[in-house]
Design a protein around this motif. Structure first.
Motif, PDB file in Angstrom:
ATOM      1  N   CYS A 546       0.808  -1.377  -0.057  1.00 13.39           N
ATOM      2  CA  CYS A 546      -0.084  -0.044   0.053  1.00 13.39           C
ATOM      3  C   CYS A 546       0.819   1.286   0.012  1.00 13.39           C
ATOM      4  O   CYS A 546       1.889   1.442   0.712  1.00 13.39           O
ATOM      5  N   ASP A 547       0.230   2.240  -0.656  1.00 16.82           N
ATOM      6  CA  ASP A 547       1.099   3.586  -0.582  1.00 16.82           C
ATOM      7  C   ASP A 547       0.223   4.573   0.251  1.00 16.82           C
ATOM      8  O   ASP A 547      -0.915   4.817  -0.228  1.00 16.82           O
ATOM      9  N   ARG A 548       0.447   4.851   1.659  1.00 19.33           N
ATOM     10  CA  ARG A 548      -0.367   5.235   2.604  1.00 19.33           C
ATOM     11  C   ARG A 548      -0.503   6.763   2.180  1.00 19.33           C
ATOM     12  O   ARG A 548      -1.831   7.200   2.171  1.00 19.33           O
ATOM     13  N   SER A 549       0.156   7.535   1.531  1.00 23.18           N
ATOM     14  CA  SER A 549       0.090   8.878   1.299  1.00 23.18           C
ATOM     15  C   SER A 549      -1.026   8.993   0.203  1.00 23.18           C
ATOM     16  O   SER A 549      -1.888   9.685   0.355  1.00 23.18           O
ATOM     17  N   ARG A 550      -1.213   8.225  -0.706  1.00 18.38           N
ATOM     18  CA  ARG A 550      -2.103   8.141  -1.888  1.00 18.38           C
ATOM     19  C   ARG A 550      -3.344   7.657  -1.210  1.00 18.38           C
ATOM     20  O   ARG A 550      -4.524   8.237  -1.559  1.00 18.38           O
ATOM     21  N   LEU A 551      -3.375   6.654  -0.235  1.00 16.95           N
ATOM     22  CA  LEU A 551      -4.486   6.460   0.360  1.00 16.95           C
ATOM     23  C   LEU A 551      -5.217   7.257   1.112  1.00 16.95           C
ATOM     24  O   LEU A 551      -6.550   7.484   1.236  1.00 16.95           O
ATOM     25  N   ARG A 552      -4.469   7.848   1.804  1.00 19.19           N
ATOM     26  CA  ARG A 552      -4.913   9.048   2.908  1.00 19.19           C
ATOM     27  C   ARG A 552      -5.686  10.058   2.043  1.00 19.19           C
ATOM     28  O   ARG A 552      -6.703  10.572   2.385  1.00 19.19           O
ATOM     29  N   LYS A 553      -5.108  10.447   0.966  1.00 16.94           N
ATOM     30  CA  LYS A 553      -6.023  11.412   0.295  1.00 16.94           C
ATOM     31  C   LYS A 553      -7.334  10.810  -0.319  1.00 16.94           C
ATOM     32  O   LYS A 553      -8.324  11.868  -0.686  1.00 16.94           O
ATOM     33  N   LEU A 554      -7.520   9.716  -0.326  1.00 19.02           N
ATOM     34  CA  LEU A 554      -8.805   9.153  -0.731  1.00 19.02           C
ATOM     35  C   LEU A 554      -9.992   9.059   0.155  1.00 19.02           C
ATOM     36  O   LEU A 554     -11.019   8.800  -0.026  1.00 19.02           O
ATOM     37  N   ALA A 555      -9.349   9.506   1.471  1.00 16.10           N
ATOM     38  CA  ALA A 555     -10.492   9.315   2.536  1.00 16.10           C
ATOM     39  C   ALA A 555     -11.673   9.922   2.569  1.00 16.10           C
ATOM     40  O   ALA A 555     -12.866   9.309   2.776  1.00 16.10           O
ATOM     41  N   PRO A 556     -11.791  11.339   2.186  1.00 10.83           N
ATOM     42  CA  PRO A 556     -13.052  12.096   2.099  1.00 10.83           C
ATOM     43  C   PRO A 556     -13.868  11.270   1.141  1.00 10.83           C
ATOM     44  O   PRO A 556     -15.176  11.372   1.387  1.00 10.83           O
ATOM     45  N   ARG A 557     -13.394  10.747   0.000  1.00 12.52           N
ATOM     46  CA  ARG A 557     -14.297  10.237  -1.038  1.00 12.52           C
ATOM     47  C   ARG A 557     -14.874   8.515  -0.393  1.00 12.52           C
ATOM     48  O   ARG A 557     -15.850   8.533  -0.597  1.00 12.52           O
ATOM     49  N   LEU A 558     -14.020   8.142   0.235  1.00 14.37           N
ATOM     50  CA  LEU A 558     -14.273   6.626   0.733  1.00 14.37           C
ATOM     51  C   LEU A 558     -15.313   6.791   1.868  1.00 14.37           C
ATOM     52  O   LEU A 558     -16.497   6.117   1.964  1.00 14.37           O
ATOM     53  N   LEU A 559     -15.225   8.010   2.552  1.00 15.08           N
ATOM     54  CA  LEU A 559     -16.518   8.391   3.445  1.00 15.08           C
ATOM     55  C   LEU A 559     -17.740   8.657   3.068  1.00 15.08           C
ATOM     56  O   LEU A 559     -18.906   8.794   3.260  1.00 15.08           O
ATOM     57  N   ARG A 560     -17.759   8.957   1.660  1.00 14.83           N
ATOM     58  CA  ARG A 560     -18.954   9.498   0.925  1.00 14.83           C
ATOM     59  C   ARG A 560     -19.459   8.372   0.251  1.00 14.83           C
ATOM     60  O   ARG A 560     -20.584   8.362  -0.208  1.00 14.83           O
ATOM     61  N   ALA A 561     -18.753   7.205   0.311  1.00 16.81           N
ATOM     62  CA  ALA A 561     -18.960   5.928  -0.752  1.00 16.81           C
ATOM     63  C   ALA A 561     -20.394   5.350  -0.445  1.00 16.81           C
ATOM     64  O   ALA A 561     -20.580   5.279   0.823  1.00 16.81           O
ATOM     65  N   GLU A 562     -21.340   5.118  -1.274  1.00 19.68           N
ATOM     66  CA  GLU A 562     -22.601   4.464  -0.999  1.00 19.68           C
ATOM     67  C   GLU A 562     -22.428   3.028  -0.551  1.00 19.68           C
ATOM     68  O   GLU A 562     -23.247   2.394   0.065  1.00 19.68           O
ATOM     69  N   ASP A 563     -21.571   2.109  -1.183  1.00 16.38           N
ATOM     70  CA  ASP A 563     -21.612   0.781  -1.072  1.00 16.38           C
ATOM     71  C   ASP A 563     -20.317   0.198  -1.199  1.00 16.38           C
ATOM     72  O   ASP A 563     -19.328   1.178  -1.528  1.00 16.38           O
ATOM     73  N   ARG A 564     -20.362  -1.315  -1.161  1.00 22.05           N
ATOM     74  CA  ARG A 564     -19.008  -1.726  -1.394  1.00 22.05           C
ATOM     75  C   ARG A 564     -18.395  -1.771  -2.696  1.00 22.05           C
ATOM     76  O   ARG A 564     -17.101  -1.334  -2.962  1.00 22.05           O
ATOM     77  N   ASP A 565     -19.168  -1.608  -3.766  1.00 18.54           N
ATOM     78  CA  ASP A 565     -18.560  -1.287  -5.183  1.00 18.54           C
ATOM     79  C   ASP A 565     -17.942   0.151  -5.089  1.00 18.54           C
ATOM     80  O   ASP A 565     -16.889   0.173  -5.947  1.00 18.54           O
ATOM     81  N   LEU A 567     -16.581   1.670  -2.816  1.00 17.91           N
ATOM     82  CA  LEU A 567     -15.502   1.721  -1.980  1.00 17.91           C
ATOM     83  C   LEU A 567     -14.198   1.110  -2.965  1.00 17.91           C
ATOM     84  O   LEU A 567     -13.202   1.539  -3.022  1.00 17.91           O
ATOM     85  N   ARG A 568     -14.697  -0.220  -3.524  1.00 16.43           N
ATOM     86  CA  ARG A 568     -13.565  -0.621  -4.585  1.00 16.43           C
ATOM     87  C   ARG A 568     -12.919   0.157  -5.667  1.00 16.43           C
ATOM     88  O   ARG A 568     -12.081   0.415  -5.824  1.00 16.43           O
ATOM     89  N   ARG A 569     -14.137   0.811  -6.014  1.00 16.55           N
ATOM     90  CA  ARG A 569     -13.890   1.645  -7.345  1.00 16.55           C
ATOM     91  C   ARG A 569     -12.725   2.827  -6.784  1.00 16.55           C
ATOM     92  O   ARG A 569     -11.800   3.108  -7.451  1.00 16.55           O
ATOM     93  N   ILE A 570     -13.057   3.490  -5.696  1.00 15.32           N
ATOM     94  CA  ILE A 570     -12.270   4.492  -5.125  1.00 15.32           C
ATOM     95  C   ILE A 570     -10.783   3.976  -4.800  1.00 15.32           C
ATOM     96  O   ILE A 570      -9.675   4.607  -5.057  1.00 15.32           O
ATOM     97  N   LEU A 571     -10.808   2.775  -4.054  1.00 14.10           N
ATOM     98  CA  LEU A 571      -9.521   2.327  -3.594  1.00 14.10           C
ATOM     99  C   LEU A 571      -8.692   1.723  -4.714  1.00 14.10           C
ATOM    100  O   LEU A 571      -7.281   1.636  -4.540  1.00 14.10           O
ATOM    101  N   ALA A 572      -9.202   1.316  -5.906  1.00  6.85           N
ATOM    102  CA  ALA A 572      -8.419   0.939  -6.940  1.00  6.85           C
ATOM    103  C   ALA A 572      -7.538   2.092  -7.479  1.00  6.85           C
ATOM    104  O   ALA A 572      -6.614   1.761  -8.334  1.00  6.85           O
TER     105      ALA A 572
END
Ligand code: PEP
Ligand code: MG
Length: 574
Positions: A546-565, A567-572
């Motif tokens: 994992c690249d933590r700094s890239r992942l951290r930037k995704l946090a606001p979008r992950l918190l708005r995600a509606e479902d697992r799919d 989440l998966r798309r954002i984490l990709a």
């Protein structure tokens, strides 16, 4: 004929073995009365089954060694005594000889009679003894039902047995491996139950929610248990066996690859240090935690010390267990959680109020400890005495408000003062933490955090209380979703609150041990994980990718995600 049973994989691994059914109620009981000429042969069959059950207990007792031998030994001795109880035996043989009951029917009737006597008792401790009757009678029923020859039994013992049951009490789990059990299949239970947590700790493959198992499987059927897929194959074919052998080869290869990570530091791809702690329930967990390079023990569940005995462990017994744990970790921090008993954990000590209407919302964890100040003080003294042998942190379960933490801190101060005046050595200072597993504590953490030194997130309970979905009810497994937006928002808020107040936050629920969740938890800012020691290498491997700094930037979008799919798309994108 090959049958595939679907369930939920609660503990991973693939195992081939012979079935052993252990649910007494599922044995087919022949109710037809004995002919006079059959009576003595039936009495002899009963005698034989009683002796087999006794010798099985003796064999388990002899095989016990290590730190748990004493605790489990007491449990087995109690069962042995019950099997020798003149009242039980006279009653059984009377039913066969005078009542003309067949052995199985006599056992069932005697069990029902004794169960009714125990259930009518006022004393919760005595009432809880009812379970022992079930276990003991179940063992004799199982011996009676095994119609294989001794030679066949030896072969079966060599392949190893797979326990098939409705559910298994946590206290029963710990001696399964000593009985040669290779895997467990339950018709009920859930992957979050304490028995499942123990199975993972013991690396015992386990399937739960295999509803049909007791109806379809017979004693000594060959079973292929696949804990990864949550599947049981009854009467596997040559193709299944080839799949099993391939799995063994793959598992060995993966095991060798992961073993290389045992002593490696835990760092993300962008070189950020992450700390991985181990959860511990059993003495063996410490060795595995060290072998897999844990940074310490992040959660020691002390209730298992209580669950395995028929009396409350006194200060000395507890002190020895905690001291051995601390010594075993060789200077790494050890987080000891105070007693987390409640009616949801079947309890042989009779401490929990087994008649509570709503056990999960009842007198459990710190609530029970505060209701029993002498018990709480005994445990605290034992923990504080062990602190002379290495770094200890004290963790309080099921916290809801600041009063509970203030009372615990006062108790620590009083116990430390008393111990010092009695000449005991006690560490100068202790970190005191709260398990955040009740939504109220999570939401009001900004108030609570001033009263604690560290935070441990218990997602197993936090998810059940936030989503109002019983963690032990497999019918709710779809609702019990650690990725629900409410959970992710709570986790994010807890981690941010810890950062703001410079108090360490770890996550010690089962979520931490699932490598599929590692990127998400890193994205939410988690840096301390605590998991069963068998998962340490896999999670270390996941962290390294994992690249933590890239992942951290995704946090606001992950918190708005509606479902697992989503989440998966954002984490990709990380
Ligand atoms: C939790 O609730 O997440 C936890 C770690 O505690 P337990 O599973 O023992 O309730
Ligand atoms: Mg909990």
């Amino acid at each position: 004929m090959r049958i595939v049973l679907a369930g939920i994989g609660a503990s991973r691994g693939m195992v081939l073995g012979r079935a052993r059914l252990v649910q007494p109620s599922q044995f087919i009981i022949d109710e037809t009365p004995l002919e006079p000429a059959e009576i003595e042969a039936e009495a002899a069959r009963l005698q034989q089954a009683l002796e087999t059950a006794q010798s099985e207990l003796r064999a388990i007792r002899e095989k016990l060694h290590g730190a748990l031998a004493r605790e489990i030994g007491e449990f087995i001795d109690a069962h042995s005594m019950l099997l020798n109880d003149p009242e039980l035996l006279t009653g059984l043989f009377d039913l066969v000889r005078r009542g003309r009951y067949r052995a199985g029917a006599a056992l069932k009737l005697q069990r029902d009679r004794l169960a009714a006597v125990f259930e009518a008792m006022d004393d919760p401790y005595l009432r809880s003894r009812r379970e022992d009757i079930d276990h003991v009678i179940g063992r004799v029923q199982s011996a009676l039902a095994r119609e294989t020859s001794p030679a066949e039994r030896q072969i079966a013992a060599r392949v190893g047995t797979i326990l098939v049951s409705d559910q298994i009490a946590p206290a029963e789990m710990t001696h399964l491996t000593a009985q040669g059990v290779l895997a467990a299949v339950c018709t009920g239970s859930s992957a979050l139950s304490h028995s499942a947590i123990l199975a993972r700790s013991m690396r015992l493959p386990m399937i739960v929610g295999a509803h049909e198992a007791l109806a379809v499987v017979h004693d000594d059927d060959l079973l292929l248990v696949d804990g990864d897929q949550g599947q049981v194959v009854v009467h596997p074919t040559a193709q299944d066996l080839a799949r099993y052998r391939q799995h063994q080869r793959d598992a060995q290869r993966e095991g060798r690859r992961l073993a290389e990570l045992a002593l490696a530091p835990t760092r993300t791809r962008d070189d950020c240090a992450i700390r991985l702690f181990a959860n511990a329930e059993l003495a063996g967990d410490v060795a595995q935690a060290r072998a897999n390079g844990a940074d310490g023990i992040g959660l020691y569940r002390t209730e298992f010390l209580f669950l395995q005995r028929h009396h409350l462990p006194d200060e000395e017994e507890q002190f020895l267990a905690y001291r051995d744990l601390v010594l075993g970790m060789g200077g790494l921090p050890v987080t000891i959680r105070t007693l987390d008993l409640g009616a949801d954990k079947a309890d042989a000590t009779g401490l929990a109020l087994t008649t509570e209407p709503n056990p999960a919302l009842g007198m459990r964890g710190v609530r029970l400890s505060m209701r029993r100040p002498a018990l709480f003080a005994t445990q605290m003294r034992a923990i504080l005495r062990a602190s002379a042998y290495g770094p200890i942190r004290i963790l309080v379960p099921m916290v809801t408000n600041t009063i509970e933490m203030q009372a615990t801190r006062r108790l620590i101060q009083i116990c430390a003062r008393d111990l010092r005046s009695e000449g005991h050595e006690v560490a100068d200072q202790f970190d005191l933490g709260a398990m955040i597993e009740v939504p109220a504590a999570a939401i009001a953490l900004p108030n609570l955090i001033r009263h604690i030194d560290f935070v441990a997130i218990g997602t197993n309970d936090l998810v059940q209380y936030t989503l109002a979905a019983d963690r032990n009810n497999d019918a709710l497994s779809e609702l019990y979703d650690p990725l629900h937006p409410a959970i992710l928002q709570l986790l994010s808020a807890i981690i941010r609150c810890g950062e703001k107040h410079a108090k360490p936050v770890s996550l010690c629920g089962e979520m931490a041990s699932d490598a599929r969740y590692t990127p998400l938890l890193l994205a939410l800012g988690l840096t301390n994980f605590s998991m069963h020691s068998g998962a340490l290498l896999e999670v270390r491997d996941a962290v390294s990718r994992c690249d933590r700094s890239r992942l951290r930037k995704l946090a606001p979008r992950l918190l708005r995600a509606e479902d697992r799919d989503a989440l998966r798309r954002i984490l990709a994108k990380a």
